[in-house]
Design a protein around this motif. Structure first.
Motif, PDB file in Angstrom:
ATOM      1  N   ASP A 112       0.839  -1.196   0.000  1.00  0.00           N
ATOM      2  CA  ASP A 112       0.000   0.000   0.000  1.00  0.00           C
ATOM      3  C   ASP A 112       0.878   1.251   0.000  1.00  0.00           C
ATOM      4  O   ASP A 112       2.106   1.172   0.119  1.00  0.00           O
ATOM      5  CB  ASP A 112      -0.982   0.001   1.169  1.00  0.00           C
ATOM      6  CG  ASP A 112      -0.309   0.024   2.534  1.00  0.00           C
ATOM      7  OD1 ASP A 112       0.886   0.384   2.641  1.00  0.00           O
ATOM      8  OD2 ASP A 112      -0.988  -0.324   3.516  1.00  0.00           O
ATOM      9  N   GLU A 113       0.239   2.384  -0.182  1.00  0.00           N
ATOM     10  CA  GLU A 113       0.985   3.627  -0.315  1.00  0.00           C
ATOM     11  C   GLU A 113       1.762   3.976   0.953  1.00  0.00           C
ATOM     12  O   GLU A 113       2.868   4.518   0.882  1.00  0.00           O
ATOM     13  CB  GLU A 113       0.044   4.777  -0.691  1.00  0.00           C
ATOM     14  CG  GLU A 113       0.787   6.047  -1.018  1.00  0.00           C
ATOM     15  CD  GLU A 113      -0.097   7.140  -1.583  1.00  0.00           C
ATOM     16  OE1 GLU A 113      -0.088   8.237  -0.993  1.00  0.00           O
ATOM     17  OE2 GLU A 113      -0.778   6.893  -2.602  1.00  0.00           O
ATOM     18  N   ALA A 114       1.221   3.667   2.109  1.00  0.00           N
ATOM     19  CA  ALA A 114       1.922   3.973   3.359  1.00  0.00           C
ATOM     20  C   ALA A 114       3.259   3.220   3.427  1.00  0.00           C
ATOM     21  O   ALA A 114       4.280   3.786   3.836  1.00  0.00           O
ATOM     22  CB  ALA A 114       1.050   3.629   4.558  1.00  0.00           C
ATOM     23  N   ALA A 115       3.258   1.964   3.022  1.00  0.00           N
ATOM     24  CA  ALA A 115       4.502   1.178   3.006  1.00  0.00           C
ATOM     25  C   ALA A 115       5.474   1.742   1.975  1.00  0.00           C
ATOM     26  O   ALA A 115       6.685   1.795   2.219  1.00  0.00           O
ATOM     27  CB  ALA A 115       4.194  -0.285   2.718  1.00  0.00           C
ATOM     28  N   LEU A 116       4.946   2.155   0.813  1.00  0.00           N
ATOM     29  CA  LEU A 116       5.800   2.772  -0.203  1.00  0.00           C
ATOM     30  C   LEU A 116       6.479   4.013   0.359  1.00  0.00           C
ATOM     31  O   LEU A 116       7.683   4.202   0.184  1.00  0.00           O
ATOM     32  CB  LEU A 116       4.987   3.142  -1.446  1.00  0.00           C
ATOM     33  CG  LEU A 116       5.733   4.015  -2.460  1.00  0.00           C
ATOM     34  CD1 LEU A 116       6.898   3.253  -3.084  1.00  0.00           C
ATOM     35  CD2 LEU A 116       4.776   4.536  -3.512  1.00  0.00           C
ATOM     36  N   ILE A 117       5.728   4.843   1.040  1.00  0.00           N
ATOM     37  CA  ILE A 117       6.303   6.076   1.576  1.00  0.00           C
ATOM     38  C   ILE A 117       7.419   5.759   2.574  1.00  0.00           C
ATOM     39  O   ILE A 117       8.468   6.416   2.566  1.00  0.00           O
ATOM     40  CB  ILE A 117       5.204   6.976   2.168  1.00  0.00           C
ATOM     41  CG1 ILE A 117       4.342   7.518   1.015  1.00  0.00           C
ATOM     42  CG2 ILE A 117       5.797   8.117   2.994  1.00  0.00           C
ATOM     43  CD1 ILE A 117       3.080   8.223   1.428  1.00  0.00           C
ATOM     44  N   GLU A 118       7.247   4.736   3.408  1.00  0.00           N
ATOM     45  CA  GLU A 118       8.319   4.344   4.321  1.00  0.00           C
ATOM     46  C   GLU A 118       9.556   3.892   3.559  1.00  0.00           C
ATOM     47  O   GLU A 118      10.686   4.231   3.928  1.00  0.00           O
ATOM     48  CB  GLU A 118       7.846   3.255   5.282  1.00  0.00           C
ATOM     49  CG  GLU A 118       6.896   3.778   6.338  1.00  0.00           C
ATOM     50  CD  GLU A 118       6.643   2.770   7.443  1.00  0.00           C
ATOM     51  OE1 GLU A 118       7.521   1.929   7.727  1.00  0.00           O
ATOM     52  OE2 GLU A 118       5.557   2.848   8.037  1.00  0.00           O
TER      53      GLU A 118
END
Length: 111
Positions: free
Chosen positions: A77-83
């Protein structure tokens, strides 16, 4: 805004051309990729996000698209991508900030 889907398709077409020209090379590389992304301690999605982070730090736009697509298909998901992008910026500095922004834009445009 870029057309991430068209850019990804173009990258895959270029890979197909190289696969035709050098089939043994690409078959061997595909084997490496399969081993590298097989779930173990990290899920396939996590491994693809690691690849995105490395691609951002190295500045490979086609690699970013290819691994974003795979990460999405494996459920990232996008949150994991941002990390992952945060780690890429830590390791890659200013250029990684620019490629990280491109990666986030492409993620949102691949949806």
């Amino acid at each position: 805004m870029t057309d991430a889907k068209a850019d990804l398709a173009a990258a895959k077409t270029r890979l197909g051309g190289l696969a035709k020209a050098a089939p043994s090379l690409m078959q061997s590389f595909a084997g490496i990729s399969k081993v590298a992304t097989t779930p173990g301690q990290f899920s396939a999605a996590q491994k693809e996000l690691i690849a995105v982070a490395i691609a951002v730090a190295k500045g490979c736009e086609d690699c970013i698209l290819y691994h974003l697509d795979a990460a999405r298909r494996h459920g990232a998901d996008e949150a994991a991508l941002i990390e992952a992008l945060e780690v890429a910026v830590e390791m890659g500095g200013g250029p990684a900030v620019m490629y990280g922004a491109k990666a986030l834009d492409a993620w949102r445009n691949l949806a």
